[in-house]
Design an enzyme around this catalytic site. Structure first.
Site, short mmCIF file in Angstrom:
data_model
loop_
_atom_site.label_atom_id
_atom_site.label_comp_id
_atom_site.label_asym_id
_atom_site.label_seq_id
_atom_site.Cartn_x
_atom_site.Cartn_y
_atom_site.Cartn_z
N HIS A 1 7.81 -126.85 20.37
CA HIS A 1 8.01 -126.87 18.93
C HIS A 1 6.97 -126.04 18.16
O HIS A 1 5.78 -126.38 18.16
CB HIS A 1 7.98 -128.32 18.46
CG HIS A 1 8.66 -128.57 17.17
ND1 HIS A 1 9.99 -128.30 16.93
CD2 HIS A 1 8.20 -129.10 16.00
CE1 HIS A 1 10.31 -128.64 15.71
NE2 HIS A 1 9.25 -129.13 15.11
N ASP B 1 11.62 -127.53 23.41
CA ASP B 1 11.61 -128.33 22.18
C ASP B 1 12.99 -128.96 21.99
O ASP B 1 13.99 -128.26 21.88
CB ASP B 1 11.30 -127.40 21.00
CG ASP B 1 11.43 -128.08 19.66
OD1 ASP B 1 11.53 -129.32 19.62
OD2 ASP B 1 11.44 -127.35 18.64
N SER C 1 9.67 -125.71 11.72
CA SER C 1 10.39 -126.98 11.73
C SER C 1 11.10 -127.17 10.38
O SER C 1 11.84 -126.27 9.96
CB SER C 1 9.43 -128.12 12.05
OG SER C 1 10.15 -129.25 12.46
#
Lengths: 508, 508
Positions: free
Chosen positions: A470, A445, A206
């Site tokens: 994710h 995601d 991320s």
């Protein structure tokens, strides 16, 4: 052991603080404490996405005390500001990092250094295990974990209170400074371990994945490769049309069930209509078991939006929260009221005694480094709902530019990141410049819309699965992994191993 | 018209201020005024080299008023600090740049933008002409010239006095900030000229050449190619052994004449011996026609060292100052005293009524942005003479770390540039990372020791000539160019033209 999801537990634990007067600040601190996994434990607020309030965490394999002792916590005297030479900039602060040298074979063999980049959370034991760390014994690697400035213990000015006191003290929290911190610590470690010629591979998920890819681009002489899991590096205002995030959330729900999608889409008008009645908020509060009486129907809408968004972002096996929600929504008898269905969906995935729908206070936002980052560099444009999504027309972003100005007294600089790291053309640029970056994504995601989804060159590659969510691919390989997930993880490891072979062929 | 050297004139003009009390400050300002050519007009003090005091300039082709009007002087509201978000960092200052759009064919044709990076001097008309600017009509290019922050008119805090007031104000003068300035202005111009898809090529000489190559490495999405003339990017403490600069100066003199070299090498002990006698300094002052009485024999030694160094650095046709000096030293009858010979050499190249040997005062150094840069980022280790050079054993560097501390109150950060831009291994790194950089050097230039002298990859190439000196290849092609120089210039243009062809093939 496969890390199963504890999607419900965070909200449950947050709920238990409900009676406390400083509930929100405490909730936030609790979320920070729980945020210990490899990837994001809460939805980052990039582009105005929700965060923190409904944070979630994964269950990690517990490490035995004898394993834990191999992880040494250390501190680096980090320079406050790498890019200017005002006397104040020379100030240092203690930046936390962790080293595991159990498998390290010294520099002779050019053993690799695997640097796990910690994002916007505390570096804790929960970060120690992941699929790259797992191959350390095989490659006699040094494992390094570096905490991000202004998070966890890595606080300039001596304390959280001082670090977050005002814009003058918060001001040193920026992506460029964080990348330079990594450059300094890794350079120091290479020297310290006589490992100047050992390959360094950085990786993260991320926001930390964005850092990993940018680090490779800006400091190629320090890291020879980077793996960026679920890193939305293209998710800035000049690159993607707004609202793409919610388009994917909508797609995820629609794929689960068209009826479910329709129910959600139509619920907003009902909520607004009821909320505008004199006793409507009382009714909604009861209907949705809010822990305290709703002040506005927008607060309920925000809570529902965030819950749906998070379900999509972390829509992973074995629970698949989107399915959980939709099964509950669709599972009630024909003729059941829309709001009864919606509540059933929420209750099925979160399963709490009551639901905390109170928005974060300004006081708590002001003490949040991620809010600072969103307000300065990462905001971009805020998502605006359109008819193509299931979200309300008047969807409220996590935070607005006006709110930022009121919290911190400074305007955002929305174009700097595009100037610094490249905008629309970055993919074309990287065809001829740079090498050794993996961008991995799961297409469920919503952040995958800002991800690199196609190979850019022979060595800047995209790995994706339609079912993934994710950062799912960062967890240790498990016999419970579905085939597609095991295959994604193995592809990633294979590429990293290829980099090391190439490196050894050239340098040793 | 070939720009002949005016090596003598600067010293002459500086000499004319001798009677003025604030002579040194004025000299320094004068040097700044004279420093208008493409490349460095004065020796940069990288690694403690001399600068300013014996500055020199080239004669440029004068531009007619009708040509000059094509060059439009503009100002960009530049952000004071790109890398932190303290409220003060949002302050802007007016950064000067010049645009010539006479040949510009708009964005339709993907005409190129040639960005000339101005180094540590004022941007003036003297910068407008060079071999890249000369091909603008042929390629319908936009010509852009960008002044460096803290030089010329590009002063934060409103005035030179304020900008240079103390370390707090000077602190924003750093290489990373300067590169980010370029990124912002070029991004703005591309947008403003609807030229987002036009190829940008950056170029510069010496320090500005370092900036050009680093800009290409850090901002590949903004500049598609860079030409770095005489850019000693490898000249940092961890890369080259010290004293390499003086080794090349020595080689240049030795190649001119072994006798000359021996005379210089043996003169230092004589100067020291005479200087230690009660009336020695009076004698030396008279012998070397110093404008004011020498205070120490070191001042004389410094003056001689600097003069020899500068002669080597700019040892270019048609004058070849090293030959001028050595011919004069060797040309006196057998039996002539060593110091008489040395003075004859100096007098032959500088030819002044008297010689200013007074060191710069702390007051003048404190107001010098280049001294600031040397003290913070660019110092590296100071050159120490050894037996392999013709310089004195107790050679004094331009400035020492102690002196920097006393001037500005801050320590240097000698390792940051290596961390930021790469050290020993950068050549090996660039084999697999990056593209489109020309490093050009003349091997008579002592700074060539820190230059990239061998091709790194197909598109990161080294162009060099054994006879060339510092930045000589940046001047317009001239019928008077020796073959080797004309050939070097044509090679560089050929590569730049190749980049543009490739760019057009890919992007249009």
């Amino acid at each position: 052991m496969y890390p199963s999801f504890r999607y419900r537990e965070t909200q449950k634990e947050m709920g238990s603080f409900n009676g406390v007067s400083s509930v929100l600040l405490l909730s936030w601190l609790l979320v920070l404490l729980l945020c210990t996994e490899e990837c994001l434990s809460r939805i980052p607020s990039l582009l105005g996405r929700p965060r923190g309030r409904y944070g979630r965490t994964h269950r990690h394999p517990s490490l035995s005390p004898s394993t834990l002792k191999d992880f040494q916590t250390l501190y680096y005297d980090q320079t406050l500001d790498h890019f200017n030479y005002r006397p104040e900039s020379y100030t240092t602060f203690r930046q936390k990092y962790v080293v595991n040298s159990k498998y390290w074979n010294g520099s002779n063999n050019s053993s690799p250094i695997f640097v796990y980049i910690v994002g916007e959370w505390d570096l804790t034991e929960g970060d120690y295990t992941n699929i790259v760390a797992d191959i350390a014994p095989q490659y006699q690697a040094l494992l390094v974990y570096i905490e991000h400035r202004y998070y966890g213990e890595s606080l300039p000015f001596g304390s959280r209170k001082e670090a977050y006191r005002n814009a003058s003290n918060f001001g040193y929290l920026s992506i460029d400074q964080a990348l330079a911190d990594l450059a300094e610590i890794i350079t120091y470690l290479r020297k310290n371990y006589s490992a100047e010629h050992c390959p360094v591979i950085v990786y993260g998920g991320s926001y930390a994945g964005m850092l990993a890819s940018w680090f490779r681009l800006k400091y190629p002489h320090i890291a020879m490769g980077a793996w960026a899991s679920s890193a939305p590096i293209l998710d800035f205002s000049d690159i993607n049309p707004r609202d793409e995030y919610n388009t994917i959330v909508t797609k995820d729900f629609r794929e689960a069930s068209e009826d479910c999608y329709n129910t959600i889409k139509e619920s907003w008008a009902i909520i607004d209509k009821i909320g505008s009645h004199p006793k409507g908020l009382k009714y909604l509060s009861k209907k949705f078991k809010t822990c305290s009486r709703l002040n506005t129907s927008e607060d309920l809408r925000d809570f529902l939006c965030y819950t749906f968004e998070e379900a999509a972002q972390y829509d992973a096996p074995p629970d698949y929260p989107v399915n959980t929600i939709c099964n509950a929504i669709d599972g009630l008898p024909p003729g059941t009221e829309f709001l009864t269905r919606i509540f059933a969906g929420i209750n099925a995935t979160l399963s709490l005694g009551c639901y905390n729908t109170t928005p974060e206070t300004d006081a708590s936002l002001k003490m949040d480094p991620w809010t600072w980052q969103a307000c300065t560099e990462l905001m971009g444009s805020n998502g605006q709902s359109t008819n193509v999504t299931m979200f309300p027309q008047n969807y409220r972003p996590y935070i607005s530019a006006d709110q930022c100005m009121s919290l911190f007294g400074i305007p955002e600089r929305p174009h700097w990141l595009v100037t610094e790291f490249g905008g629309q053309d970055i993919k074309l640029i990287l065809k001829r410049f740079g090498s050794n970056i993996i961008f991995s994504n799961g297409l469920r995601d919503p952040y995958s819309v800002g991800g690199v989804l196609e190979d850019i060159s022979d060595s800047i590659v995209a790995i994706k699965t339609t079912q993934g969510s994710h950062c799912l691919d960062m967890y240790s390989l498990s016999p419970n992994d579905p085939d597609w997930l095991a295959s994604q993880k193995k592809k990633i490891l294979h590429i990293i191993e290829g980099w090391m072979k190439e490196y050894h062929a050239v340098w040793t």
